[in-house]
Design an enzyme around this catalytic site. Sequence first.
Site, PDB file in Angstrom:
ATOM      1  N   LYS A  34      23.899  32.994   9.805  1.00 16.21           N
ATOM      2  CA  LYS A  34      25.191  32.582   9.219  1.00 16.21           C
ATOM      3  C   LYS A  34      26.062  33.792   9.476  1.00 16.21           C
ATOM      4  CE  LYS A  34      23.231  34.981   4.826  1.00 16.21           C
ATOM      5  NZ  LYS A  34      22.710  34.764   3.575  1.00 16.21           N
ATOM      6  N   ARG A 128      21.862  32.058  -9.573  1.00  8.83           N
ATOM      7  CA  ARG A 128      22.844  31.627  -8.324  1.00  8.83           C
ATOM      8  C   ARG A 128      22.534  30.355  -7.839  1.00  8.83           C
ATOM      9  NH1 ARG A 128      23.871  35.216  -2.927  1.00  8.83           N
ATOM     10  NH2 ARG A 128      22.051  33.731  -2.227  1.00  8.83           N
ATOM     11  N   TYR A 257      49.952  56.983   6.079  1.00  3.15           N
ATOM     12  CA  TYR A 257      50.502  56.525   5.223  1.00  3.15           C
ATOM     13  C   TYR A 257      50.011  57.147   3.765  1.00  3.15           C
ATOM     14  CZ  TYR A 257      51.667  52.375   7.991  1.00  3.15           C
ATOM     15  OH  TYR A 257      52.214  51.553   8.699  1.00  3.15           O
ATOM     16  N   MET A 304      46.161  49.497   9.664  1.00  4.58           N
ATOM     17  CA  MET A 304      45.761  48.000   9.925  1.00  4.58           C
ATOM     18  C   MET A 304      44.889  47.926  11.368  1.00  4.58           C
ATOM     19  SD  MET A 304      47.673  44.302  10.368  1.00  4.58           S
ATOM     20  CE  MET A 304      48.590  44.570   8.653  1.00  4.58           C
TER      21      MET A 304
HETATM   22  C1  LIG Z   1      21.459  35.230   3.714  1.00  5.22           C
HETATM   23  C2  LIG Z   1      20.322  34.732   3.029  1.00  5.22           C
HETATM   24  C3  LIG Z   1      19.022  35.024   3.625  1.00  5.22           C
HETATM   25  C4  LIG Z   1      18.913  36.307   4.522  1.00  5.22           C
HETATM   26  O1  LIG Z   1      18.772  37.559   3.722  1.00  5.22           O
HETATM   27  P1  LIG Z   1      18.503  38.963   4.407  1.00  5.22           P
HETATM   28  O2  LIG Z   1      18.414  39.857   3.160  1.00  5.22           O
HETATM   29  O3  LIG Z   1      19.721  39.363   5.438  1.00  5.22           O
HETATM   30  O4  LIG Z   1      17.085  38.994   5.208  1.00  5.22           O
HETATM   31  C5  LIG Z   1      17.935  34.271   3.395  1.00  5.22           C
HETATM   32  N1  LIG Z   1      17.995  33.235   2.540  1.00  5.22           N
HETATM   33  C6  LIG Z   1      18.982  33.016   2.194  1.00  5.22           C
HETATM   34  C7  LIG Z   1      19.357  31.642   1.081  1.00  5.22           C
HETATM   35  C8  LIG Z   1      20.376  33.530   2.501  1.00  5.22           C
HETATM   36  O5  LIG Z   1      21.460  33.113   2.038  1.00  5.22           O
END
Ligand SMILES: *Cc1c(COP(=O)(O)O)cnc(C)c1O
Length: 365
Positions: A34, A128, A257, A304
């Site tokens: 991701k 969550r 700045y 920036m």
């Molecule tokens: C991002 C994520 C992972 C990976 O987590 P890491 O700590 O980077 O290994 C695994 N499962 C879910 C559902 C995630 O959102």
Amino acid sequence: MSNRAEALIDLTAIAANVNKLKATAGTDLMAVVKADAYGHGLVPVAKTAISAGANWLGVALIEEAHALRAAGITVPILAWLVPPGSDYAAAVDAQIDLAVPSLDVFKEIVATGKRARIHIEVDTGMTRGGFLEEWPDFLKSDFSNVEVVGIFSHFARADEVTEKQNQDQLANFNKAIADLAAVGVVPQLKHLSNSAAALTNQSAAFDLVRTGIAMYGLTPDLEHLGTSKSLGLLAAMEVRAKLHLVKKVPANSPVGYGATESTSRDTVLGVVAMGYADGIPRVAKAAGVFFDGKRCPIIGRVSMDQFVVDLGPETTAKAGDHVVIFNNGAAGEFTAEDWGLASSSINYEINTRIGPRVPRIYPHE
Ligand SMILES: *Cc1c(COP(=O)(O)O)cnc(C)c1O
């Protein structure tokens, strides 16, 4: 180096980390790619992970999964951030497995009339993602129109190995598996572990571990699990940038700045051609760059597109030279963990925020 800034990605390090994680967990491995593979580049990382033995790919978004399919990748892919109103039909057509965290999502997926491959997500204590109060109702569902490929959950504190919450989450996960079995649903795959659990908790490995951060060679938690190096991981990303200008300045020159800092002596400053738009945290105070064998601190506010470092009066640096922002720290450079600490954050955020203006370069490809 011709780019004003770039991220060098060592794909051989990612392959080595995949091998190590798979061996440690003793199970199949889902490479979590991701967020543009945590900033390392979605498709190159996915292909490398698969060649190194990853059996699955995991992403947050359906769009990310489509991008992998468009690149010709055929291994199973799970997408888990799939809110109501998503185009589930197109996802099913592209053979993208979908997480089901709620009755709403389940109903919409079934309403496509297509036989979706789903992974049921249960909330085992992180509060969550996943089923919590709807779970008893969900168990009464008709599962005949979907293929229940998996059941999964996510740890909140896997980096804190002795925390009781880990045992509680594991117990709740096993209970959810039993609840499902009691209504005749036995998923092929059960998965719970992220990187931290894959490295430390064999009892939670089940059929598949979902590893992100450790695959990129970074520690899941500096405080509780130690450095990347102590975990035997190889950091894959080096970010470097050019010095746009190098200038001699007298003591007491206000820099940047707000004139928040001034030079404490006659010195040489370097203007680094990267800024907060590229992912350099504006709040980072104790970080800096590495040049010619030494660390050079940031002075003044990050802008920036640029920031200023104190190269010291004796420096040999000239405009056009490059400095290392972070890498594996082997020669004393700053690491992503150092930048995380310096900005009250973590390596995950430092890596994923390196922006799209910074080209990713793959020297070993
Ligand atoms: C991002 C994520 C992972 C990976 O987590 P890491 O700590 O980077 O290994 C695994 N499962 C879910 C559902 C995630 O959102």
